[in-house]
Scaffold this motif. Structure first.
Motif, PDB file in Angstrom:
ATOM      1  N   GLY A 158       1.204   2.221   4.595  1.00 46.92           N
ATOM      2  CA  GLY A 158       1.305   1.463   3.363  1.00 46.92           C
ATOM      3  C   GLY A 158      -0.041   0.871   2.991  1.00 46.92           C
ATOM      4  O   GLY A 158      -1.058   1.140   3.624  1.00 46.92           O
ATOM      5  N   PHE A 159      -0.044   0.056   1.960  1.00 43.01           N
ATOM      6  CA  PHE A 159      -1.269  -0.617   1.519  1.00 43.01           C
ATOM      7  C   PHE A 159      -1.429  -1.867   2.369  1.00 43.01           C
ATOM      8  O   PHE A 159      -0.864  -2.920   2.077  1.00 43.01           O
ATOM      9  CB  PHE A 159      -1.192  -0.958   0.023  1.00 43.01           C
ATOM     10  N   ARG A 160      -2.198  -1.756   3.446  1.00 44.87           N
ATOM     11  CA  ARG A 160      -2.295  -2.809   4.449  1.00 44.87           C
ATOM     12  C   ARG A 160      -3.592  -3.597   4.313  1.00 44.87           C
ATOM     13  O   ARG A 160      -4.652  -3.154   4.716  1.00 44.87           O
ATOM     14  CB  ARG A 160      -2.217  -2.212   5.853  1.00 44.87           C
ATOM     15  N   THR A 161      -3.475  -4.778   3.731  1.00 45.62           N
ATOM     16  CA  THR A 161      -4.586  -5.730   3.721  1.00 45.62           C
ATOM     17  C   THR A 161      -4.007  -7.079   4.132  1.00 45.62           C
ATOM     18  O   THR A 161      -2.784  -7.257   4.178  1.00 45.62           O
ATOM     19  CB  THR A 161      -5.239  -5.847   2.332  1.00 45.62           C
ATOM     20  N   MET A 166      -0.031  -8.106   3.316  1.00 49.23           N
ATOM     21  CA  MET A 166       0.900  -8.295   4.426  1.00 49.23           C
ATOM     22  C   MET A 166       1.312  -9.764   4.597  1.00 49.23           C
ATOM     23  O   MET A 166       2.048 -10.106   5.515  1.00 49.23           O
ATOM     24  CB  MET A 166       0.277  -7.767   5.717  1.00 49.23           C
ATOM     25  N   GLU A 167       0.876 -10.606   3.685  1.00 45.76           N
ATOM     26  CA  GLU A 167       1.169 -12.031   3.758  1.00 45.76           C
ATOM     27  C   GLU A 167       2.649 -12.338   3.526  1.00 45.76           C
ATOM     28  O   GLU A 167       3.202 -13.250   4.124  1.00 45.76           O
ATOM     29  CB  GLU A 167       0.325 -12.761   2.717  1.00 45.76           C
ATOM     30  N   SER A 168       3.289 -11.596   2.636  1.00 52.47           N
ATOM     31  CA  SER A 168       4.712 -11.807   2.356  1.00 52.47           C
ATOM     32  C   SER A 168       5.348 -10.479   1.942  1.00 52.47           C
ATOM     33  O   SER A 168       4.658  -9.527   1.571  1.00 52.47           O
ATOM     34  CB  SER A 168       4.900 -12.846   1.253  1.00 52.47           C
ATOM     35  N   GLU A 169       6.662 -10.458   1.982  1.00 53.03           N
ATOM     36  CA  GLU A 169       7.418  -9.268   1.573  1.00 53.03           C
ATOM     37  C   GLU A 169       7.196  -8.967   0.094  1.00 53.03           C
ATOM     38  O   GLU A 169       7.089  -7.810  -0.311  1.00 53.03           O
ATOM     39  CB  GLU A 169       8.905  -9.495   1.865  1.00 53.03           C
ATOM     40  N   LYS A 170       7.115 -10.027  -0.708  1.00 51.67           N
ATOM     41  CA  LYS A 170       6.883  -9.875  -2.155  1.00 51.67           C
ATOM     42  C   LYS A 170       5.511  -9.233  -2.422  1.00 51.67           C
ATOM     43  O   LYS A 170       5.398  -8.320  -3.237  1.00 51.67           O
ATOM     44  CB  LYS A 170       6.982 -11.244  -2.811  1.00 51.67           C
ATOM     45  N   ASN A 171       4.491  -9.728  -1.746  1.00 53.25           N
ATOM     46  CA  ASN A 171       3.152  -9.140  -1.889  1.00 53.25           C
ATOM     47  C   ASN A 171       3.137  -7.686  -1.436  1.00 53.25           C
ATOM     48  O   ASN A 171       2.476  -6.847  -2.044  1.00 53.25           O
ATOM     49  CB  ASN A 171       2.131  -9.928  -1.075  1.00 53.25           C
ATOM     50  N   TRP A 172       3.821  -7.398  -0.333  1.00 56.66           N
ATOM     51  CA  TRP A 172       3.861  -6.044   0.210  1.00 56.66           C
ATOM     52  C   TRP A 172       4.435  -5.061  -0.806  1.00 56.66           C
ATOM     53  O   TRP A 172       3.854  -4.012  -1.067  1.00 56.66           O
ATOM     54  CB  TRP A 172       4.678  -6.038   1.495  1.00 56.66           C
ATOM     55  N   GLU A 223      -6.240  -4.874  -4.807  1.00 60.41           N
ATOM     56  CA  GLU A 223      -6.537  -6.156  -4.159  1.00 60.41           C
ATOM     57  C   GLU A 223      -6.872  -7.234  -5.193  1.00 60.41           C
ATOM     58  O   GLU A 223      -6.447  -8.389  -5.051  1.00 60.41           O
ATOM     59  CB  GLU A 223      -7.681  -5.969  -3.170  1.00 60.41           C
ATOM     60  N   ILE A 224      -7.600  -6.882  -6.245  1.00 59.30           N
ATOM     61  CA  ILE A 224      -7.913  -7.845  -7.312  1.00 59.30           C
ATOM     62  C   ILE A 224      -6.632  -8.299  -8.009  1.00 59.30           C
ATOM     63  O   ILE A 224      -6.424  -9.491  -8.238  1.00 59.30           O
ATOM     64  CB  ILE A 224      -8.909  -7.237  -8.326  1.00 59.30           C
ATOM     65  N   LYS A 225      -5.766  -7.359  -8.341  1.00 55.27           N
ATOM     66  CA  LYS A 225      -4.510  -7.687  -9.006  1.00 55.27           C
ATOM     67  C   LYS A 225      -3.632  -8.570  -8.126  1.00 55.27           C
ATOM     68  O   LYS A 225      -3.014  -9.526  -8.599  1.00 55.27           O
ATOM     69  CB  LYS A 225      -3.784  -6.385  -9.374  1.00 55.27           C
ATOM     70  N   LEU A 226      -3.573  -8.272  -6.853  1.00 56.78           N
ATOM     71  CA  LEU A 226      -2.789  -9.056  -5.904  1.00 56.78           C
ATOM     72  C   LEU A 226      -3.360 -10.471  -5.767  1.00 56.78           C
ATOM     73  O   LEU A 226      -2.611 -11.447  -5.725  1.00 56.78           O
ATOM     74  CB  LEU A 226      -2.775  -8.354  -4.545  1.00 56.78           C
ATOM     75  N   TYR A 227      -4.672 -10.586  -5.732  1.00 53.19           N
ATOM     76  CA  TYR A 227      -5.316 -11.900  -5.641  1.00 53.19           C
ATOM     77  C   TYR A 227      -5.008 -12.734  -6.891  1.00 53.19           C
ATOM     78  O   TYR A 227      -4.670 -13.909  -6.799  1.00 53.19           O
ATOM     79  CB  TYR A 227      -6.829 -11.736  -5.467  1.00 53.19           C
ATOM     80  N   LYS A 228      -5.131 -12.115  -8.067  1.00 59.76           N
ATOM     81  CA  LYS A 228      -4.849 -12.825  -9.321  1.00 59.76           C
ATOM     82  C   LYS A 228      -3.375 -13.230  -9.406  1.00 59.76           C
ATOM     83  O   LYS A 228      -3.056 -14.302  -9.913  1.00 59.76           O
ATOM     84  CB  LYS A 228      -5.210 -11.961 -10.530  1.00 59.76           C
ATOM     85  N   LYS A 229      -2.504 -12.380  -8.915  1.00 51.28           N
ATOM     86  CA  LYS A 229      -1.071 -12.680  -8.923  1.00 51.28           C
ATOM     87  C   LYS A 229      -0.763 -13.906  -8.066  1.00 51.28           C
ATOM     88  O   LYS A 229       0.051 -14.746  -8.437  1.00 51.28           O
ATOM     89  CB  LYS A 229      -0.290 -11.467  -8.408  1.00 51.28           C
ATOM     90  N   ASN A 230      -1.423 -14.036  -6.943  1.00 56.05           N
ATOM     91  CA  ASN A 230      -1.164 -15.154  -6.033  1.00 56.05           C
ATOM     92  C   ASN A 230      -1.896 -16.427  -6.425  1.00 56.05           C
ATOM     93  O   ASN A 230      -1.427 -17.514  -6.132  1.00 56.05           O
ATOM     94  CB  ASN A 230      -1.548 -14.777  -4.604  1.00 56.05           C
ATOM     95  N   ASN A 231      -3.054 -16.290  -7.063  1.00 55.20           N
ATOM     96  CA  ASN A 231      -3.871 -17.475  -7.370  1.00 55.20           C
ATOM     97  C   ASN A 231      -4.000 -17.743  -8.861  1.00 55.20           C
ATOM     98  O   ASN A 231      -4.744 -18.637  -9.252  1.00 55.20           O
ATOM     99  CB  ASN A 231      -5.264 -17.315  -6.771  1.00 55.20           C
ATOM    100  N   GLY A 232      -3.356 -16.924  -9.678  1.00 55.63           N
ATOM    101  CA  GLY A 232      -3.559 -17.025 -11.106  1.00 55.63           C
ATOM    102  C   GLY A 232      -2.618 -17.921 -11.769  1.00 55.63           C
ATOM    103  O   GLY A 232      -2.694 -18.565 -12.702  1.00 55.63           O
TER     104      GLY A 232
END
Length: 111
Positions: free
Chosen positions: A34-37, A41-47, A102-111
């Motif tokens: 999978g996409f493993r960063t 891998m911090e949460s099921e939702k992020n995964w 990774e950019i999209k995931l970061y923005k989703k969590n911190n945006g």
């Protein structure tokens, strides 16, 4: 024939990556596939989000790579230089899948 096969490996790999990320790796957090960063891998939702998004990008870049490769095959006579350029562009697309996800995931969590 060898250069043709080499130039089509990456677009085909993008399509396999799409199906794998969308349908196989999207189940549970897995250390092996999978996409493993760290962030994914911090949460099921992020995964699930990261694997879906990376899968969509793989499909988009796979289509672009396939069209580009078929155009070059049709328009030009394949040689080492052309295949090297095509492969370089396709590797750039592969890197962009990871970076954009990774950019999209970061923005989703911190945006």
């Amino acid at each position: 024939m060898y250069l043709l096969i080499i130039s089509l490996i990456m677009p085909i790999a993008f399509f396999f990556m799409y199906f794998f990320l969308k349908y196989k790796a999207n189940k549970k957090i897995n250390r092996w596939s999978g996409f493993r960063t760290r962030l994914s891998m911090e949460s099921e939702k992020n995964w699930k989000f990261a694997n879906n998004y990376a899968g969509k990008l793989s499909l988009i870049f796979g289509i672009i790579s396939m069209v580009m490769t078929l155009f070059v095959i049709y328009k030009y006579d394949l040689n080492d230089k052309i295949v090297l350029i095509l492969t370089g562009i396709q590797i750039f697309f592969l890197i962009m899948v990871s970076v954009l996800t990774e950019i999209k995931l970061y923005k989703k969590n911190n945006g």
